[in-house]
Scaffold this motif. Structure first.
Motif, PDB file in Angstrom:
ATOM      1  N   MET A 197      -7.486 -15.214 -45.969  1.00 27.13           N
ATOM      2  CA  MET A 197      -7.414 -14.876 -44.547  1.00 27.13           C
ATOM      3  C   MET A 197      -8.383 -13.726 -44.285  1.00 27.13           C
ATOM      4  O   MET A 197      -8.326 -12.685 -44.949  1.00 27.13           O
ATOM      5  N   THR A 198      -9.286 -13.915 -43.316  1.00 27.74           N
ATOM      6  CA  THR A 198     -10.373 -12.943 -43.149  1.00 27.74           C
ATOM      7  C   THR A 198     -10.361 -12.197 -41.818  1.00 27.74           C
ATOM      8  O   THR A 198     -11.234 -11.392 -41.571  1.00 27.74           O
ATOM      9  N   ALA A 199      -9.384 -12.449 -40.960  1.00 30.04           N
ATOM     10  CA  ALA A 199      -9.407 -11.761 -39.662  1.00 30.04           C
ATOM     11  C   ALA A 199      -8.001 -11.709 -39.088  1.00 30.04           C
ATOM     12  O   ALA A 199      -7.022 -11.958 -39.784  1.00 30.04           O
ATOM     13  N   GLY A 200      -7.923 -11.401 -37.771  1.00 33.39           N
ATOM     14  CA  GLY A 200      -6.651 -11.172 -37.116  1.00 33.39           C
ATOM     15  C   GLY A 200      -5.904 -12.435 -36.784  1.00 33.39           C
ATOM     16  O   GLY A 200      -5.697 -12.761 -35.602  1.00 33.39           O
ATOM     17  N   ASN A 201      -5.463 -13.163 -37.786  1.00 29.02           N
ATOM     18  CA  ASN A 201      -4.655 -14.350 -37.555  1.00 29.02           C
ATOM     19  C   ASN A 201      -3.213 -13.946 -37.189  1.00 29.02           C
ATOM     20  O   ASN A 201      -2.714 -12.947 -37.691  1.00 29.02           O
ATOM     21  N   PRO A 202      -2.515 -14.732 -36.356  1.00 32.23           N
ATOM     22  CA  PRO A 202      -2.971 -15.947 -35.678  1.00 32.23           C
ATOM     23  C   PRO A 202      -3.953 -15.641 -34.556  1.00 32.23           C
ATOM     24  O   PRO A 202      -3.948 -14.545 -33.981  1.00 32.23           O
ATOM     25  N   ALA A 203      -4.769 -16.624 -34.217  1.00 23.23           N
ATOM     26  CA  ALA A 203      -5.849 -16.445 -33.252  1.00 23.23           C
ATOM     27  C   ALA A 203      -5.319 -16.425 -31.826  1.00 23.23           C
ATOM     28  O   ALA A 203      -4.250 -16.985 -31.523  1.00 23.23           O
ATOM     29  N   PRO A 204      -6.033 -15.781 -30.909  1.00 19.83           N
ATOM     30  CA  PRO A 204      -5.676 -15.864 -29.482  1.00 19.83           C
ATOM     31  C   PRO A 204      -5.638 -17.313 -29.016  1.00 19.83           C
ATOM     32  O   PRO A 204      -6.490 -18.120 -29.401  1.00 19.83           O
ATOM     33  N   ASN A 205      -4.656 -17.642 -28.203  1.00 17.46           N
ATOM     34  CA  ASN A 205      -4.493 -19.016 -27.721  1.00 17.46           C
ATOM     35  C   ASN A 205      -5.458 -19.267 -26.568  1.00 17.46           C
ATOM     36  O   ASN A 205      -5.220 -18.838 -25.435  1.00 17.46           O
ATOM     37  N   SER A 206      -6.537 -19.963 -26.844  1.00 19.18           N
ATOM     38  CA  SER A 206      -7.564 -20.213 -25.833  1.00 19.18           C
ATOM     39  C   SER A 206      -7.145 -21.278 -24.831  1.00 19.18           C
ATOM     40  O   SER A 206      -7.861 -21.527 -23.860  1.00 19.18           O
ATOM     41  N   ASN A 207      -5.978 -21.901 -25.043  1.00 14.11           N
ATOM     42  CA  ASN A 207      -5.517 -22.944 -24.126  1.00 14.11           C
ATOM     43  C   ASN A 207      -4.576 -22.420 -23.047  1.00 14.11           C
ATOM     44  O   ASN A 207      -4.055 -23.210 -22.256  1.00 14.11           O
ATOM     45  N   THR A 208      -4.344 -21.113 -23.019  1.00 13.39           N
ATOM     46  CA  THR A 208      -3.501 -20.529 -21.981  1.00 13.39           C
ATOM     47  C   THR A 208      -4.263 -19.410 -21.273  1.00 13.39           C
ATOM     48  O   THR A 208      -5.239 -18.872 -21.801  1.00 13.39           O
ATOM     49  N   ALA A 209      -3.791 -19.043 -20.088  1.00 14.34           N
ATOM     50  CA  ALA A 209      -4.455 -18.009 -19.294  1.00 14.34           C
ATOM     51  C   ALA A 209      -4.050 -16.605 -19.712  1.00 14.34           C
ATOM     52  O   ALA A 209      -4.714 -15.634 -19.341  1.00 14.34           O
ATOM     53  N   ASP A 210      -2.989 -16.467 -20.470  1.00 11.99           N
ATOM     54  CA  ASP A 210      -2.484 -15.157 -20.875  1.00 11.99           C
ATOM     55  C   ASP A 210      -3.351 -14.601 -21.998  1.00 11.99           C
ATOM     56  O   ASP A 210      -3.379 -15.150 -23.101  1.00 11.99           O
TER      57      ASP A 210
END
Length: 317
Positions: free
Chosen positions: A139-152
């Motif tokens: 794991m190389t970054a800030g997982n879990p990733a931002p949810n690009s399918n929502t507006a929040d």
């Protein structure tokens, strides 16, 4: 005509050497003389295996299968750039990542293969009674990733995709056998998630330990998940050793109780493999993993604990 004993001896030696090469190509170099569980000492050749050192000649955006199925892998969006050098693993490894966290799209780097009518080269998993998925992950970054399918802007995906085999009716997300991280009762967990019957219910086996202890940042870890569709059980392993955990769904979600026996997966070709996120056909982003991966393998039976330890030792570099 008299037989030629010397000629027959040379032929027998050639056959023996060829057989040895075929077996040891995927057997651990330090395999024990005999397994405590009996049977042959070597690990069977995987149905599909990828070390990201074998691009398709003339098409570096695709990876050749080192297993027995010949299932070519697509390096989706990242293409040849997805193969990167790592300071702790020999050669090249696969990099998967989210590219546009603020935009709903399908540009995340992942890998896989998808066939809307099923992938014939993966037929070993059609009606299979058992499966194993394993590989190395960092794991190389800030997982879990931002949810690009929502507006929040503060919303994050509830799962982190590692590697799995799609079901025979999958839209690119539903799986037959999957190794991933997913939210279980409000907590992110390392899990094995399986579905025996296409369009049927899934079962989850969740590791007890905190996922950040199992997969510390910037640390290579070997994970394996086994699926026994006949007994309705799964297991997880870290660095060759079993991970304590539990089956999450009560009852009989795989419908294995009662006749007929034995129970097996649906007799359909999987629609593909997904690695580092969902939708290998690249129609949308789903559960991207900002990770590095190496030595991914998919078997059509449950490996024993000894075999999983042997594979860990063989691939740890």
């Amino acid at each position: 005509m008299r037989a030629d004993p010397a000629g027959r001896g040379r032929l027998a030696l050639a056959v023996a050497l060829t057989t040895t090469l075929l077996v040891t190509g995927f057997a651990p170099a330090d395999a024990p003389a005999g397994r405590s569980t009996g049977g042959p000492a070597h690990v069977p050749r995987p149905v599909a295996a990828y070390d990201f050192e074998h691009p398709v000649p003339g098409d570096p955006a695709r990876e050749r299968d080192r297993g027995r199925s010949g299932t070519t892998l697509e390096l989706v969006n990242g293409g040849a750039q997805s193969r990167v050098r790592d300071d702790e693993r020999p050669g090249r490894v696969l990099r998967t990542r989210q590219v546009s966290p603020e935009t709903a799209g399908s540009d995340d780097w992942k890998a896989g293969v998808y066939g809307p009518q099923g992938v014939p080269t993966l037929r070993a998993f059609s009606g299979a009674r058992e499966t194993t998925v394993m590989g190395w992950f960092r794991m190389t970054a800030g997982n879990p990733a931002p949810n690009s399918n929502t507006a929040d802007p503060g919303d994050r995906y509830n799962a982190i995709g590692l590697a799995g085999i799609l079901s025979g009716t999958s839209q690119g997300h539903d799986v037959r056998a999957l190794l991933e991280l997913i939210t279980v009762e409000g907590e992110m967990k390392v899990v094995a998630l399986g579905r025996r019957v296409d369009n049927g219910s899934s079962q989850t086996f969740a590791a007890d330990a905190d996922w950040r202890e199992i997969l510390p940042p910037d640390t290579w870890v070997s994970l394996a998940a086994t699926f026994d569709f006949d007994t309705g059980t799964m297991a997880l392993y870290r660095d060759g050793r079993p991970l304590p955990g539990r089956h999450v769904v009560a009852g009989d979600p795989w419908a294995v109780e009662g006749a007929p026996e034995p129970d097996a997966a649906s007799p359909t070709d999987p629609r593909g493999i997904k690695i580092g996120g969902s939708y290998p056909q690249n129609t949308q982003e789903g559960n991207p993993c900002d990770c590095r991966m190496d030595d991914l393998m998919f078997f059509d039976r449950v490996l024993t604990p000894d075999e999983i330890m042997s594979q860990y030792r063989r691939t740890r570099g």
